[in-house]
Design an enzyme around this catalytic site. Structure first.
Site, PDB file in Angstrom:
ATOM      1  N   CYS A 102       4.014   3.233   0.377  1.00 51.22           N
ATOM      2  CA  CYS A 102       5.462   3.142   0.220  1.00 51.22           C
ATOM      3  C   CYS A 102       5.754   2.154  -0.901  1.00 51.22           C
ATOM      4  O   CYS A 102       5.353   0.990  -0.818  1.00 51.22           O
ATOM      5  CB  CYS A 102       6.105   2.682   1.526  1.00 51.22           C
ATOM      6  SG  CYS A 102       7.906   2.534   1.442  1.00 51.22           S
ATOM      7  N   CYS A 135      11.344  -2.769   6.335  1.00 54.02           N
ATOM      8  CA  CYS A 135      11.316  -2.823   4.878  1.00 54.02           C
ATOM      9  C   CYS A 135      12.148  -4.004   4.380  1.00 54.02           C
ATOM     10  O   CYS A 135      13.306  -4.153   4.752  1.00 54.02           O
ATOM     11  CB  CYS A 135      11.870  -1.510   4.317  1.00 54.02           C
ATOM     12  SG  CYS A 135      11.827  -1.456   2.529  1.00 54.02           S
TER      13      CYS A 135
END
Length: 353
Positions: A105, A341
């Site tokens: 990611c 995140c």
């Protein structure tokens, strides 16, 4: 003036740049393979590249521009990297292990201006876009981490879902995808790359018209405007009707399945009423959209939101299934580290202050 990173050039741009300086195409190919197949990080070690070409590259470019600041490793094999950029900014990159391969990611911006009310990424406002080189280097550094382990593993999938809104950095994001897809380099297949957006309708249309060939995911998180505006302030500017028009354009243009991301927040958007409403919204797009339900990773600064109970997640899933909607629940990664995140970056910056 700092030299730019060579990671920012596509193979076409590198070939053209060298050709303008008297070097034939095969030398660009040799440089490319040295960077991405042999993973060479020092121009002087490019033994397959002619010395005059090496000297030219050293004069105008660097290879690496960031350094590893923090690395967290989870018991499930997830690795979260905090990289320090050349200007001192910090970004996150995450390596995740799946049955189908190794996924990374990547982050596309330093901070985020979308301002979703549940998200750790938006705790710090956007200060700048990342260059294509800085996005590519995240993949290169993760691959070097894997190479050092000596198990012959390689990055096989990419999700552009880290800090920032990828479509707000469209040019650099697009160049990044072209670089990592190239069959003479990292050779990551287009169908193994997914770009996630909070719903920039105009860019979704541009994405549909482009030739990137990668997957699209849209962060929806609510089935109606009232609730979505409360959760995501972008909905004020781009309400669900406008977003769905852009999604329908994408589906018609590409005939490619896409993902609708839906983060489950306890007693906010995880009830049967919201599940039925979401199913109705998806029915005209049945067969072309998969709804991905995401269990929430709590963030200290957003204590108004809590993780949905397992029974609620299961019930939401069951409602969608009974309504004939393709639905899945995202597998969790890195639950024992700063999973959300932007969480690790935020904590590190607080500690520094």
């Amino acid at each position: 003036m700092n030299k730019p990173s060579i990671y920012g050039l596509t193979i076409e741009q590198l070939t053209a740049w060298l050709a303008e300086r008297g070097h034939k195409k095969f030398r660009a190919t040799a440089v490319w393979e040295s960077l991405y197949r042999k993973r060479i990080t020092d121009f002087d070690r490019m033994e397959e590249v002619h010395p005059t070409c090496v000297d030219l590259l050293k004069e105008h470019f660097v290879i690496g521009t960031m350094e590893e600041h923090v690395k967290q490793e989870s018991v499930d094999g997830t690795v979260k990297f905090l990289f320090r950029l050349s200007d001192g900014n910090l970004i996150e990159t995450v390596l995740m292990r799946h049955k189908f391969g190794l996924s990374v990611c990547v982050t596309t911006q330093v901070g985020c201006n979308i301002g979703c009310s549940f998200c750790a990424s938006g705790l710090l406002a956007k200060s700048r876009d990342l260059t294509a080189a800085e996005i590519v280097e995240q993949i290169a550094n993760v691959q070097l981490h894997l190479d050092a382990a000596g198990k012959g593993e390689r990055v096989s999938h990419i999700v552009v879902m880290g800090i920032g809104e990828p479509f707000d950095n469209y040019k650099h994001m697009s160049d990044f995808i072209r670089i990592v897809k190239d069959h003479k380099g990292l050779a990551i297949g287009a169908r193994h790359i997914t770009v996630s957006t909070s719903g920039l309708a105009g860019k979704i249309r541009e994405f549909a018209d482009g030739d990137l060939g990668v997957n699209l995911a849209v962060s929806l998180h609510a089935p109606n405007n009232e609730l979505r505006t409360r959760i995501m302030k972008i909905n004020k500017a781009i309400p669900i009707e406008k977003l769905m028009d852009a999604i329908d354009y994408y589906l018609e243009k590409t005939r490619r399945r896409m993902t609708m991301e839906y983060i489950l927040l306890k007693d906010v958007n995880d009830g049967t009423e919201q599940a039925l409403e979401l199913a109705e919204l998806m029915k005209p797009r049945k067969g072309l959209v998969n709804v991905n339900l995401i269990p929430y990773n709590p963030v200290d600064e957003h204590s108004q939101y809590q993780r949905s109970e397992q029974d609620s997640i299961r019930a939401f899933y069951d409602v969608m299934k009974k309504q004939g909607i393709s639905v899945s629940v995202r597998l969790e990664h890195g639950a024992d580290i700063d999973a959300a995140c932007g969480q690790l970056r935020s904590k590190q910056m607080k500690a520094a202050n």
